[in-house]
Design an enzyme around this catalytic site. Structure first.
Site, PDB file in Angstrom:
ATOM      1  N   GLU A  20      38.109  38.961 -14.271  1.00 50.56           N
ATOM      2  CA  GLU A  20      38.225  40.381 -13.915  1.00 50.56           C
ATOM      3  C   GLU A  20      37.017  41.179 -14.397  1.00 50.56           C
ATOM      4  O   GLU A  20      36.671  42.203 -13.820  1.00 50.56           O
ATOM      5  CB  GLU A  20      39.507  40.985 -14.518  1.00 50.56           C
ATOM      6  CG  GLU A  20      40.650  41.060 -13.533  1.00 50.56           C
ATOM      7  CD  GLU A  20      41.853  41.850 -14.023  1.00 50.56           C
ATOM      8  OE1 GLU A  20      42.826  41.906 -13.264  1.00 50.56           O
ATOM      9  OE2 GLU A  20      41.850  42.406 -15.140  1.00 50.56           O
ATOM     10  N   HIS A  43      42.375  12.738 -15.622  1.00 49.69           N
ATOM     11  CA  HIS A  43      42.984  11.860 -14.622  1.00 49.69           C
ATOM     12  C   HIS A  43      43.203  12.604 -13.313  1.00 49.69           C
ATOM     13  O   HIS A  43      44.000  12.189 -12.474  1.00 49.69           O
ATOM     14  CB  HIS A  43      44.299  11.295 -15.178  1.00 49.69           C
ATOM     15  CG  HIS A  43      44.095  10.491 -16.425  1.00 49.69           C
ATOM     16  ND1 HIS A  43      44.080   9.110 -16.446  1.00 49.69           N
ATOM     17  CD2 HIS A  43      43.823  10.881 -17.701  1.00 49.69           C
ATOM     18  CE1 HIS A  43      43.837   8.689 -17.677  1.00 49.69           C
ATOM     19  NE2 HIS A  43      43.673   9.747 -18.463  1.00 49.69           N
ATOM     20  N   LYS A  91      47.221  44.991  -3.094  1.00 52.62           N
ATOM     21  CA  LYS A  91      48.314  45.962  -3.257  1.00 52.62           C
ATOM     22  C   LYS A  91      48.401  46.877  -2.041  1.00 52.62           C
ATOM     23  O   LYS A  91      49.482  47.144  -1.533  1.00 52.62           O
ATOM     24  CB  LYS A  91      48.087  46.814  -4.513  1.00 52.62           C
ATOM     25  CG  LYS A  91      48.209  46.044  -5.815  1.00 52.62           C
ATOM     26  CD  LYS A  91      48.079  46.989  -6.990  1.00 52.62           C
ATOM     27  CE  LYS A  91      47.811  46.235  -8.267  1.00 52.62           C
ATOM     28  NZ  LYS A  91      47.402  47.097  -9.362  1.00 52.62           N
TER      29      LYS A  91
HETATM   30  O1  PA5 Z   1      43.608  43.916 -17.084  1.00 55.49           O
HETATM   31  C1  PA5 Z   1      44.203  44.778 -16.458  1.00 55.49           C
HETATM   32  O2  PA5 Z   1      43.885  45.971 -16.550  1.00 55.49           O
HETATM   33  C2  PA5 Z   1      45.357  44.399 -15.546  1.00 55.49           C
HETATM   34  O3  PA5 Z   1      45.577  43.043 -15.605  1.00 55.49           O
HETATM   35  C3  PA5 Z   1      46.621  45.148 -15.976  1.00 55.49           C
HETATM   36  O4  PA5 Z   1      46.882  44.861 -17.318  1.00 55.49           O
HETATM   37  C4  PA5 Z   1      47.789  44.729 -15.111  1.00 55.49           C
HETATM   38  O5  PA5 Z   1      47.507  45.008 -13.769  1.00 55.49           O
HETATM   39  C5  PA5 Z   1      49.065  45.430 -15.529  1.00 55.49           C
HETATM   40  O6  PA5 Z   1      48.967  46.824 -15.410  1.00 55.49           O
HETATM   41  P1  PA5 Z   1      50.046  47.747 -16.110  1.00 55.49           P
HETATM   42  O7  PA5 Z   1      49.949  47.531 -17.570  1.00 55.49           O
HETATM   43  O8  PA5 Z   1      49.689  49.148 -15.711  1.00 55.49           O
HETATM   44  O9  PA5 Z   1      51.399  47.351 -15.567  1.00 55.49           O
END
Ligand code: PA5
Length: 430
Positions: free
Chosen positions: A286, A307, A421
């Site tokens: 990310e 393996h 989304k």
């Molecule tokens: O790293 C990030 O920002 C995302 O993975 C969020 O943690 C994830 O989308 C969850 O979001 P939220 O805490 O608003 O539910």
């Protein structure tokens, strides 16, 4: 924690690494001076040294209360709101913890990290007849996966225990002022912990997001934070490149990327580290995968995956490098028995510790992969403990920030996660 880049030298020269020194140092400085992109999400940089005793005590007291009330603690969250806690708990837990009948601490179950109807159904089937608590972790409160699961569990606990008792059994970890979960928690009078505004999900494991579930599972969060705080010092802005392991790792990765090594495989030889690699993949994927750039983070559990993916790593397209996460000492001693008949021909390892065999597998694998054209970075810790996991967490976070800036991206946003989304909401008629 020790880092070695000896086994990349066949692929990247000392001069090529040295050429990246200035960029690495500048990137480290940008993290500390808050002068780079995404600088409103740098609260994690000094987090370990700034957590107060009273914050830790509050988390521990809540964990103790949950442990007293419940035999199942359901931790609801996705992405950065669950991967860190899962990584730490799995690393520190008995491999067969879920089969243990006598437990001092609640079973910690993770939920809200998928939209599988079967997972949801089977979760509630499993909870039936047990004493249940829920920890809902969501900065926004509107992330679909945890929001659905929270609706279900709130109703389940309220139906089972009544609204008053549910108030005691539900804890929210969320934004301090905004968002649906903040509103729900206040309205219902749940105990709340805050996810700091300046800490993004994937950098949040050392906030209550990770610390509360880890404490509920019975692990020492003070030692975890201490490990991270010591690594914070060891990778500080005033630590020279040559001694700064976060800078060296970041520079090594970028040097290899420059040579067309587009995939980094984090390899462990201890299955307890499986979920740490899942956390690491989110952290690096990310943070770096944007603007058409970035090393793709992958992971393997060895020797299991020797393996399977081992074939590709040894012989497939040469776009890979490997980072081995090695544990020097196991917790237990266990040896291979001798056998007079020796039909399996295994007496050459009779009376050897299993770990000695594992270490030979590790050394043999590294040698084979380097010979096969896969550069190798080696990271080792003396043992798996709260302290060493805390060190690793902060090390990887710091190196990720440096590496992202070196690559020329903002490591602290994630615009790409919105695309699915949008489509899903359109299809659902939102
Ligand atoms: O790293 C990030 O920002 C995302 O993975 C969020 O943690 C994830 O989308 C969850 O979001 P939220 O805490 O608003 O539910």
């Amino acid at each position: 924690m020790k880092l070695s880049i000896e086994n990349i030298r066949k692929f990247v020269s000392d001069d090529e690494i040295a050429a990246l020194k200035a960029n690495a140092e500048q990137s480290l400085k940008m993290l500390h001076d808050k002068t780079g992109e995404g600088n409103d999400f740098l609260g994690w940089v000094n987090l370990p040294s700034q957590i107060t005793e009273s914050e830790i005590d509050d988390i521990q007291a809540t964990a103790d209360k949950v442990a007293k009330l419940a035999d199942f603690a359901v931790v609801i969250g996705i992405g950065g709101s669950y991967l860190g806690a899962k990584a730490v708990i799995e690393a520190l837990s008995h491999s067969f913890v879920n089969f243990k009948t006598e437990k001092k601490h609640p079973h910690v179950i993770f939920a809200g990290q998928n939209i599988s109807e079967d997972y949801a159904f089977e979760l509630f089937e499993t909870l039936k007849g047990h004493s249940v608590a829920a920890i809902v972790i969501s900065k926004s409160g509107t992330t679909v996966e945890p929001a659905i699961t929270f609706r279900l569990i709130k109703k389940y606990i309220e139906d089972a225990c009544g609204i008053e008792e549910a108030r005691e059994r539900i804890v929210a970890v969320t934004d301090k002022a905004r968002g649906a979960m903040n509103t729900i928690a206040r309205k219902n009078g749940y105990k709340m912990f805050v996810i700091p505004d300046d800490v993004g999900g994937r950098f949040s494991v050392l906030t209550p997001v990770g610390l509360l579930p880890v404490a509920i599972a019975g692990f020492d969060i003070k030692k975890l934070v201490k490990g991270a705080a010591d690594m914070e010092k060891a990778t500080d802005v005033n630590i020279a490149f040559e001694q700064n392991q976060a800078c060296i790792y970041a520079a090594a990765r970028n040097a290899l990327y420059g040579k067309g090594k587009n995939v980094e495989i984090l390899a462990n030889f201890n299955p307890k580290l499986h979920s740490l690699a899942e956390w690491w993949k989110q952290l690096y994927g990310e943070s770096e995968g944007k603007n058409g750039k970035g090393i793709f983070p992958a992971s393997v559990d060895f020797t299991t995956d020797l393996h399977s993916l081992g074939q590709y790593i040894q012989d497939g397209k040469r776009m890979l490098f490997e980072t081995v996460l090695s544990v020097e000492n196991p917790k237990h001693e266990f040896a291979v028995p001798a056998d007079e008949e020796n039909i399996d021909g295994l007496n050459f390892v009779a009376n050897k510790r299993i770990d000695e065999i594992n270490k030979c597998a590790e050394a043999g694998t590294v040698l084979a992969h380097v010979d096969g054209g896969v550069p190798n970075i080696h990271i080792s810790v003396p043992e798996i403990s709260e302290y060493s996991i805390g060190q690793l967490i902060y090390f990887f976070e710091k190196a990720c920030g440096i590496s992202g800036y070196m690559l020329g991206v903002n490591p602290f946003d994630q615009p790409g996660v919105e695309a699915y989304k949008k489509n899903m909401f359109r299809l659902l008629g939102k």
